[in-house]
Motif scaffolding. Sequence first.
Motif, PDB file in Angstrom:
ATOM      1  N   GLY A 160     -17.161  24.202  -8.690  1.00 16.37           N
ATOM      2  CA  GLY A 160     -18.432  23.856  -9.310  1.00 16.37           C
ATOM      3  C   GLY A 160     -18.289  23.037 -10.577  1.00 16.37           C
ATOM      4  N   GLN A 161     -17.220  22.308 -10.714  1.00 13.85           N
ATOM      5  CA  GLN A 161     -16.987  21.519 -11.924  1.00 13.85           C
ATOM      6  C   GLN A 161     -17.760  20.204 -11.886  1.00 13.85           C
ATOM      7  OE1 GLN A 161     -12.813  20.813 -12.560  1.00 13.85           O
ATOM      8  NE2 GLN A 161     -12.258  22.958 -12.429  1.00 13.85           N
ATOM      9  N   ASP A 162     -18.238  19.796 -13.045  1.00 12.61           N
ATOM     10  CA  ASP A 162     -18.780  18.452 -13.193  1.00 12.61           C
ATOM     11  C   ASP A 162     -17.608  17.489 -13.369  1.00 12.61           C
ATOM     12  OD1 ASP A 162     -21.199  19.678 -13.150  1.00 12.61           O
ATOM     13  OD2 ASP A 162     -21.769  19.165 -15.211  1.00 12.61           O
ATOM     14  N   PHE A 163     -17.638  16.373 -12.662  1.00 13.38           N
ATOM     15  CA  PHE A 163     -16.558  15.407 -12.813  1.00 13.38           C
ATOM     16  C   PHE A 163     -17.052  14.014 -12.442  1.00 13.38           C
ATOM     17  CE2 PHE A 163     -16.126  16.918  -8.431  1.00 13.38           C
ATOM     18  CZ  PHE A 163     -15.971  15.743  -7.708  1.00 13.38           C
ATOM     19  N   SER A 164     -16.296  13.023 -12.897  1.00 12.61           N
ATOM     20  CA  SER A 164     -16.545  11.626 -12.552  1.00 12.61           C
ATOM     21  C   SER A 164     -15.386  11.112 -11.721  1.00 12.61           C
ATOM     22  CB  SER A 164     -16.696  10.763 -13.803  1.00 12.61           C
ATOM     23  OG  SER A 164     -17.930  11.003 -14.433  1.00 12.61           O
ATOM     24  N   PHE A 165     -15.731  10.499 -10.596  1.00 12.99           N
ATOM     25  CA  PHE A 165     -14.742   9.923  -9.682  1.00 12.99           C
ATOM     26  C   PHE A 165     -14.732   8.413  -9.879  1.00 12.99           C
ATOM     27  CE2 PHE A 165     -14.022   7.884  -5.517  1.00 12.99           C
ATOM     28  CZ  PHE A 165     -12.767   8.387  -5.202  1.00 12.99           C
ATOM     29  N   HIS A 166     -13.590   7.875 -10.254  1.00 10.55           N
ATOM     30  CA  HIS A 166     -13.428   6.431 -10.449  1.00 10.55           C
ATOM     31  C   HIS A 166     -12.670   5.848  -9.268  1.00 10.55           C
ATOM     32  CE1 HIS A 166     -13.790   6.318 -15.123  1.00 10.55           C
ATOM     33  NE2 HIS A 166     -14.489   7.315 -14.605  1.00 10.55           N
ATOM     34  N   TYR A 167     -13.250   4.875  -8.624  1.00 14.48           N
ATOM     35  CA  TYR A 167     -12.544   4.116  -7.582  1.00 14.48           C
ATOM     36  C   TYR A 167     -12.218   2.751  -8.176  1.00 14.48           C
ATOM     37  CZ  TYR A 167     -11.339   2.445  -2.889  1.00 14.48           C
ATOM     38  OH  TYR A 167     -10.674   1.969  -1.789  1.00 14.48           O
ATOM     39  N   ILE A 168     -10.934   2.476  -8.384  1.00 17.60           N
ATOM     40  CA  ILE A 168     -10.479   1.275  -9.080  1.00 17.60           C
ATOM     41  C   ILE A 168      -9.803   0.332  -8.093  1.00 17.60           C
ATOM     42  CG2 ILE A 168      -9.058   0.375 -10.959  1.00 17.60           C
ATOM     43  CD1 ILE A 168      -9.219   3.139 -12.258  1.00 17.60           C
ATOM     44  N   ASP A 169     -10.261  -0.897  -8.073  1.00 18.18           N
ATOM     45  CA  ASP A 169      -9.739  -1.887  -7.131  1.00 18.18           C
ATOM     46  C   ASP A 169      -9.384  -3.171  -7.890  1.00 18.18           C
ATOM     47  OD1 ASP A 169      -9.247  -3.012  -4.449  1.00 18.18           O
ATOM     48  OD2 ASP A 169     -10.997  -4.233  -4.866  1.00 18.18           O
ATOM     49  N   ILE A 170      -8.241  -3.766  -7.556  1.00 21.82           N
ATOM     50  CA  ILE A 170      -7.838  -5.032  -8.172  1.00 21.82           C
ATOM     51  C   ILE A 170      -8.442  -6.181  -7.365  1.00 21.82           C
ATOM     52  CG2 ILE A 170      -5.934  -6.475  -8.959  1.00 21.82           C
ATOM     53  CD1 ILE A 170      -4.140  -4.035  -8.936  1.00 21.82           C
ATOM     54  N   ASP A 171      -9.355  -6.911  -7.962  1.00 19.08           N
ATOM     55  CA  ASP A 171      -9.991  -8.046  -7.290  1.00 19.08           C
ATOM     56  C   ASP A 171      -8.988  -9.192  -7.135  1.00 19.08           C
ATOM     57  OD1 ASP A 171     -12.411  -6.602  -7.499  1.00 19.08           O
ATOM     58  OD2 ASP A 171     -12.710  -7.400  -9.523  1.00 19.08           O
ATOM     59  N   ASN A 172      -9.042  -9.840  -5.976  1.00 13.62           N
ATOM     60  CA  ASN A 172      -8.238 -11.035  -5.684  1.00 13.62           C
ATOM     61  C   ASN A 172      -6.734 -10.764  -5.659  1.00 13.62           C
ATOM     62  OD1 ASN A 172     -10.651 -12.646  -5.704  1.00 13.62           O
ATOM     63  ND2 ASN A 172     -10.564 -12.606  -7.943  1.00 13.62           N
ATOM     64  N   PHE A 173      -6.367  -9.497  -5.450  1.00 15.08           N
ATOM     65  CA  PHE A 173      -4.936  -9.171  -5.415  1.00 15.08           C
ATOM     66  C   PHE A 173      -4.254  -9.773  -4.187  1.00 15.08           C
ATOM     67  CE2 PHE A 173      -1.494  -6.471  -3.821  1.00 15.08           C
ATOM     68  CZ  PHE A 173      -0.605  -6.568  -4.882  1.00 15.08           C
ATOM     69  N   LEU A 288     -17.732  15.452  -0.277  1.00 11.94           N
ATOM     70  CA  LEU A 288     -16.661  14.462  -0.354  1.00 11.94           C
ATOM     71  C   LEU A 288     -17.060  13.148   0.303  1.00 11.94           C
ATOM     72  CD1 LEU A 288     -13.730  14.008  -1.282  1.00 11.94           C
ATOM     73  CD2 LEU A 288     -12.980  14.869   0.940  1.00 11.94           C
ATOM     74  N   LEU A 289     -17.719  13.230   1.432  1.00 14.10           N
ATOM     75  CA  LEU A 289     -18.121  12.019   2.145  1.00 14.10           C
ATOM     76  C   LEU A 289     -19.148  11.224   1.357  1.00 14.10           C
ATOM     77  CD1 LEU A 289     -17.595  10.470   4.727  1.00 14.10           C
ATOM     78  CD2 LEU A 289     -19.410  11.787   5.840  1.00 14.10           C
ATOM     79  N   GLU A 290     -20.070  11.918   0.701  1.00 13.69           N
ATOM     80  CA  GLU A 290     -21.081  11.225  -0.100  1.00 13.69           C
ATOM     81  C   GLU A 290     -20.444  10.520  -1.295  1.00 13.69           C
ATOM     82  OE1 GLU A 290     -24.998  14.037   0.727  1.00 13.69           O
ATOM     83  OE2 GLU A 290     -23.530  14.624  -0.790  1.00 13.69           O
ATOM     84  N   ILE A 291     -19.482  11.184  -1.919  1.00 11.01           N
ATOM     85  CA  ILE A 291     -18.806  10.579  -3.066  1.00 11.01           C
ATOM     86  C   ILE A 291     -18.114   9.278  -2.659  1.00 11.01           C
ATOM     87  CG2 ILE A 291     -16.868  10.854  -4.673  1.00 11.01           C
ATOM     88  CD1 ILE A 291     -17.575  13.828  -4.828  1.00 11.01           C
ATOM     89  N   THR A 292     -17.386   9.322  -1.557  1.00  7.60           N
ATOM     90  CA  THR A 292     -16.665   8.125  -1.122  1.00  7.60           C
ATOM     91  C   THR A 292     -17.624   7.033  -0.638  1.00  7.60           C
ATOM     92  OG1 THR A 292     -16.330   9.134   1.060  1.00  7.60           O
ATOM     93  CG2 THR A 292     -14.578   9.403  -0.561  1.00  7.60           C
ATOM     94  N   ASP A 293     -18.726   7.428   0.010  1.00  7.53           N
ATOM     95  CA  ASP A 293     -19.708   6.435   0.466  1.00  7.53           C
ATOM     96  C   ASP A 293     -20.365   5.713  -0.713  1.00  7.53           C
ATOM     97  OD1 ASP A 293     -19.241   6.882   3.094  1.00  7.53           O
ATOM     98  OD2 ASP A 293     -21.098   7.965   3.507  1.00  7.53           O
ATOM     99  N   ILE A 294     -20.752   6.477  -1.722  1.00  7.36           N
ATOM    100  CA  ILE A 294     -21.397   5.873  -2.895  1.00  7.36           C
ATOM    101  C   ILE A 294     -20.411   4.970  -3.633  1.00  7.36           C
ATOM    102  CG2 ILE A 294     -22.445   6.354  -5.146  1.00  7.36           C
ATOM    103  CD1 ILE A 294     -23.489   8.981  -3.875  1.00  7.36           C
ATOM    104  N   ALA A 295     -19.164   5.445  -3.776  1.00  3.56           N
ATOM    105  CA  ALA A 295     -18.139   4.629  -4.435  1.00  3.56           C
ATOM    106  C   ALA A 295     -17.925   3.318  -3.681  1.00  3.56           C
ATOM    107  CB  ALA A 295     -16.830   5.413  -4.533  1.00  3.56           C
ATOM    108  N   ALA A 296     -17.908   3.388  -2.355  1.00  8.33           N
ATOM    109  CA  ALA A 296     -17.722   2.176  -1.546  1.00  8.33           C
ATOM    110  C   ALA A 296     -18.885   1.211  -1.732  1.00  8.33           C
ATOM    111  CB  ALA A 296     -17.564   2.550  -0.075  1.00  8.33           C
TER     112      ALA A 296
END
Length: 335
Positions: A160-173, A288-296
């Motif tokens: 039940g922890q509050d957390f922020s999920f960062h999805y970091i991508d290198i553009d034009n890599f 988990l699926l919602e987190i990854t969908d929103i990040a995408a």
Amino acid sequence: MAEPHSLKTDIKVFLAVPEANLREILVYLLKAWEYNVVLIQEGQDMAELARQENPNLIIIDAAFEHKQGLKVCRRLKDDFLTSYIPTIVLIDKRQLRRDLLSIEQGVDDYLIKPPDPIDLEIRIVLALRSAAHHFNANALTKLPGNKLIEKELIQRMEAGQDFSFHYIDIDNFKSYNDKYGHLRGDRVIIETAQIISQCVKENGAAEDFVGHIGGDDFVVVTEPLRSENVASAVIDRFDARSGDFYTREDRQNGFIVACDRSGKVTNIPLMSLSIAIVNNTSDNPLNLLEITDIAAELKKYLKGQKGSNYMVNRRVLDKGMTGRKRDVRSEPLRH
């Protein structure tokens, strides 16, 4: 019991043993088994060296640093940058009885001094195998991989922890990698991992998590109140460093001439970062699926913007279609 030599030549072992005779024997054995041995001397900062060089294994005498070897191990395990590194402690019987709890909490294995060579070789092989299986670390950056990332998120959600999920991508890599080659591309990946890890240490919390999905995709899990500071620091440091990855001509042009994803030769901008941030809070929990969908979804939008940016998802409203169909309400871009 020894592993095939072709698999061992690149295995780096930190050896921290103050006693000269024992150190000489261990160096002889490790080199005979074709491990790459790095001697750590008294007074050197073991934790900092481990962060910089990413050894595959650490063998440390409990007598290291004036009998503070177990405290050094504890520091290594408390730091997410080095916690994945298997550690074997060499200890005498009397200290073993006295410090058993510390040993259990700070190391992966121990051997009574002086270690039997056969026992030592077996323990090393098992430690390396266990690390590869259990931690599933990315081979290039040594950061936790997909299985550990998923485990980290599930544990926080179940608690039940509050957390922020960062999805970091290198553009034009990809274009950079195609033009400059895989060795230069690997250098970018490794330095980006170091930048992210250091920025999280400086701006995040002690319990924060950094992972490497693979390729040029990374993950950070931090506290919501710290998320934007972490993202800003990562972007600032990456942008300050990224120009050095290019030739002077490309850097001055602000682009490289390369094929885009459709195979068309065009001007590709220099590398930048896109950071999609999804806040998961107790008053609006996501799976988990919602987190990854929103990040995408956030990432897809960010990829169409110029330069390095992050976007924060603060509110998610159910559209009443399915559990996965959500309307992403996000903060303005940060350039």
